[in-house]
Design an enzyme around this catalytic site. Structure first.
Site, PDB file in Angstrom:
ATOM      1  N   HIS A   1      11.533 -22.468  10.384  1.00 30.67           N
ATOM      2  CA  HIS A   1      10.564 -23.179  11.221  1.00 30.67           C
ATOM      3  C   HIS A   1       9.154 -23.179  10.648  1.00 30.67           C
ATOM      4  O   HIS A   1       8.417 -24.137  10.840  1.00 30.67           O
ATOM      5  CB  HIS A   1      10.532 -22.563  12.631  1.00 30.67           C
ATOM      6  CG  HIS A   1      11.763 -22.880  13.430  1.00 30.67           C
ATOM      7  ND1 HIS A   1      11.817 -22.716  14.800  1.00 30.67           N
ATOM      8  CD2 HIS A   1      12.984 -23.343  13.056  1.00 30.67           C
ATOM      9  CE1 HIS A   1      13.018 -23.075  15.239  1.00 30.67           C
ATOM     10  NE2 HIS A   1      13.749 -23.447  14.196  1.00 30.67           N
TER      11      HIS A   1
ATOM     12  N   ASP B   1       0.883  -1.172   0.000  1.00 32.72           N
ATOM     13  CA  ASP B   1       0.000   0.000   0.000  1.00 32.72           C
ATOM     14  C   ASP B   1       0.921   1.223   0.000  1.00 32.72           C
ATOM     15  O   ASP B   1       2.138   1.093  -0.195  1.00 32.72           O
ATOM     16  CB  ASP B   1      -0.987  -0.037   1.173  1.00 32.72           C
ATOM     17  CG  ASP B   1      -0.307   0.203   2.518  1.00 32.72           C
ATOM     18  OD1 ASP B   1       0.945   0.239   2.569  1.00 32.72           O
ATOM     19  OD2 ASP B   1      -1.024   0.357   3.537  1.00 32.72           O
ATOM     20  N   HIS B   2       0.339   2.399   0.264  1.00 28.68           N
ATOM     21  CA  HIS B   2       1.164   3.617   0.263  1.00 28.68           C
ATOM     22  C   HIS B   2       2.238   3.582   1.343  1.00 28.68           C
ATOM     23  O   HIS B   2       3.337   4.075   1.141  1.00 28.68           O
ATOM     24  CB  HIS B   2       0.264   4.855   0.432  1.00 28.68           C
ATOM     25  CG  HIS B   2      -0.622   4.782   1.644  1.00 28.68           C
ATOM     26  ND1 HIS B   2      -1.684   3.897   1.733  1.00 28.68           N
ATOM     27  CD2 HIS B   2      -0.608   5.461   2.812  1.00 28.68           C
ATOM     28  CE1 HIS B   2      -2.280   4.057   2.898  1.00 28.68           C
ATOM     29  NE2 HIS B   2      -1.637   4.991   3.573  1.00 28.68           N
TER      30      HIS B   2
ATOM     31  N   CYS C   1       3.466  -2.973   3.874  1.00 25.71           N
ATOM     32  CA  CYS C   1       2.560  -1.881   4.252  1.00 25.71           C
ATOM     33  C   CYS C   1       3.285  -1.082   5.326  1.00 25.71           C
ATOM     34  O   CYS C   1       4.509  -1.201   5.451  1.00 25.71           O
ATOM     35  CB  CYS C   1       1.192  -2.399   4.690  1.00 25.71           C
ATOM     36  SG  CYS C   1       1.185  -3.482   6.126  1.00 25.71           S
TER      37      CYS C   1
END
Ligand code: RB5
Length: 152
Positions: free
Chosen positions: A99, A9-10, A66
């Site tokens: 893991h 996203d921005h 994000c």
């Protein structure tokens, strides 16, 4: 090699662009699912198509950015077969591969700077799954995914 799915996203846009430049330099193929600017947008719109690419086998791995890494990981983990982990340092990035056999790396563009983000992406792409006792645990994740109310 299948392309690494990338999305942001921005809040993660500049980190995604930095990671793209690093992948270009290393000759690693990728597919960019956006966003394509710093204009405010909604992270599920970009996390979903990239996570779907992993779920459907078009990509083996995705790197999603994000602001915090949280939103991207939450959305990605809604998709079948996706194991997305929000990683903030080298240890969590390494553990997510060794893991958890993570196939989606979520990074926070407001948590790590571009250099650290590129280092984490490279480390994560290069670190193999350890298998052994961890394979049994991954199988149990799949059981829960198939039938969350009644598994285990
Ligand atoms: C956007 O402001 C921010 O909420 C987003 O980038 C992310 O951190 C969500 O988890």
């Amino acid at each position: 090699m299948k392309p690494v799915a990338l999305a942001s996203d921005h809040g993660g846009y500049s980190l995604k662009e930095a990671i793209k430049a690093a992948l270009d330099k290393d000759g690693v193929p990728y597919k960019d699912y956006g966003t394509h600017s710093e204009e405010s947008c909604d992270y599920p719109d970009f996390a979903a198509p990239a996570a779907r690419a992993v779920s459907e086998g078009e990509s083996e791995r995705a790197i999603l950015c994000c602001g915090s890494a949280a939103g991207m990981a939450i959305v990605a983990n809604k998709f079948s077969g996706v194991r997305a982990v929000a990683c903030h340092n080298e240890w969590t990035a390494r553990m997510s591969r060794e893991h958890n056999d993570a196939n989606v790396l979520a990074l926070g563009g407001r948590v790590v700077d571009a250099e650290e983000g590129k280092r984490l992406a490279r480390l994560w792409l290069d670190t193999p799954f350890e298998g052994g006792r961890h394979s049994r645990r991954i199988s149990k994740i799949s059981e829960v995914e198939k039938s969350p109310e009644s598994a285990l």
